[in-house]
Write an enzyme that holds these catalytic residues in place. Structure first.
Site, PDB file in Angstrom:
ATOM      1  N   ASP A   1     -20.562  40.180  -5.928  1.00  0.00           N
ATOM      2  CA  ASP A   1     -20.709  39.036  -6.824  1.00  0.00           C
ATOM      3  C   ASP A   1     -21.636  38.447  -6.991  1.00  0.00           C
ATOM      4  OD1 ASP A   1     -19.493  38.063  -4.121  1.00  0.00           O
ATOM      5  OD2 ASP A   1     -18.956  35.977  -5.088  1.00  0.00           O
TER       6      ASP A   1
ATOM      7  N   GLU B   1     -18.656  37.065  -1.981  1.00  0.00           N
ATOM      8  CA  GLU B   1     -19.834  36.237  -1.134  1.00  0.00           C
ATOM      9  C   GLU B   1     -19.478  35.013  -1.633  1.00  0.00           C
ATOM     10  OE1 GLU B   1     -23.097  33.959   0.846  1.00  0.00           O
ATOM     11  OE2 GLU B   1     -22.694  34.838  -1.227  1.00  0.00           O
TER      12      GLU B   1
HETATM   13 ZN   LIG Z   1     -26.176  35.655  -2.788  1.00  0.00          ZN
END
Ligand SMILES: [Zn+2]
Length: 385
Positions: free
Chosen positions: A75, A137
């Site tokens: 992401d 994340e």
């Molecule tokens: Zn990162």
């Protein structure tokens, strides 16, 4: 130095997937999975509750012994409100730099792993290579937790992990943890001319002031670790919402705060100290007016820190690959703390710089890419026959 064309074209493909955290990453994951499976890798997927996002855990080479894991998140942060000189989802080269969302953080690392995968396999892997590509994340290492619990059920776990966050290829052997917290203050509404209410904003303000007091104490008395910048645990309140009109005693107030603790500094104890202050110093006065009032705390996210000694085998191994004789510590968090907690010794080391991430015109230099590629080739010499 320049990276090989195969690396550039793989990074180009990955940047083209718009995997902004709030969107699905399934197209990117399918591409990664199909590419790896075509090479003969074993792939496992773990999904979020809505099955809109997935983590990929792939094993290349033998499956009967612990391998080396290379980890990254798929992401990226949003481009909304940012002014870019070129399409953020099209890798564009200007002056030996490659621009694009995720070029630094951290599709280049994933791209290098992917581009070199055929060569790792062709040379014959003696030590298996694992790829861990996660979702969410940027939302607080949300996705990778599922991958880690899935991995915990496997008979063989990786013996070492390298998280390829942009560190300029410096070996990062420790980072702070981060606890994100929310407090909801339930007050009691009334006309501000009267004395029958419980002011939620004022109660919140007292707790927020107490958080600042704790920060001042820590800044003065420590604990300190000079390898971090700043060399102590930080606390701050970032969002406060409350009140509707000046002549109404506010019923609700919500604030969000965080604790970025040095590894070894107990953030639970700090949180407990804040909570205890609220229940012992603030709540009794509120509840005397109305027992239904009070403060409610919620842990939104908790990412643990880690700190491996410089002579730890994992640190020495990765340092040997980079040729560096120094390690670093950083204040930003990654999933390395979670992997370390799960029993997989993990360090952070990857191409690009965090200063060039999350901004408009995010980029990575050709030189950093070439260094990343050379690093993986040295790893190849180690894991291949
Ligand atoms: Zn990162």
């Amino acid at each position: 130095m320049r990276p090989s064309p195969a690396c550039i074209s793989m990074i180009e493909r990955l940047v083209a997937f718009d995997t902004t955290s709030h969107r699905s990453n399934l197209d990117a994951i399918s591409f990664l999975r199909e590419t790896l499976e075509a090479l003969g890798a074993q792939c496992r997927l773990t999904y979020d509750d809505e099955r809109r996002k997935a983590n990929l855990y792939a094993t290349l080479g033998p499956t009967d012994r612990p391998g080396i894991m290379l980890s990254g998140h798929t992401d990226v942060v949003p481009v909304d409100g940012q002014t870019w000189s070129s399409d953020p989802f099209r890798l564009t080269e200007r002056n030996s730099c490659f621009f694009g969302r995720g070029s630094a953080d951290m599709k280049s690392f994933i791209g290098l792993c992917m581009a070199l995968a055929p060569e790792f396999l062709a040379r014959g892997l003696e030590t298996p290579l694992h790829f861990s590509f996660s979702y969410d994340e940027e939302m607080g290492c949300v996705g990778v937790r599922r991958l880690i619990s899935d991995m915990a059920g496997l008979p063989i776990k990786p013996k070492l992990c390298i998280v390829g966050e942009p560190t300029g290829m410096q070996v990062i052997a420790g980072h702070k943890g981060k606890k994100s917290l929310r407090c909801h203050v339930h007050g009691k509404e009334c006309h501000s001319a009267l004395a029958q209410g419980v002011n939620a904003v004022e109660a919140a303000a007292e707790v927020i002031a107490h958080i600042s007091t704790i920060q001042r104490r820590i800044r003065r008395d420590g604990p300190f670790d000079q390898s971090y910048e700043p060399p102590y645990t930080t606390l701050h309140t970032g969002i406060v919402k409350g009140g509707r009109a000046l002549n109404i005693v506010p019923r609700d107030c919500e604030f969000e705060f965080e604790i970025r603790a040095l590894p070894g500094h107990d953030s639970d104890a700090l949180f407990e100290e804040i909570r205890r202050f609220a229940t012992s110093q603030i709540e009794p006065e509120m509840k005397a007016v109305d027992p239904a009032t009070g403060l409610e705390f919620e842990i939104m996210n908790n990412t643990t820190g880690f700190d491996l000694p410089d002579d730890h085998p994992a640190v020495r191994f990765v340092s040997a690959l980079t040729g560096a004789n120094q390690t670093g510590r950083v204040s930003f968090g990654t999933e390395a703390g979670l992997f370390n907690d799960a029993g997989v010794p993990t360090v952070v080391c990857g191409p690009g710089f965090i200063e060039q991430a999350h901004r408009p015109d995010e980029f990575i230099s050709a030189d950093q890419l070439a260094q990343g590629e050379a690093f993986l080739r040295r790893l190849m010499d180690y894991v291949c026959r």
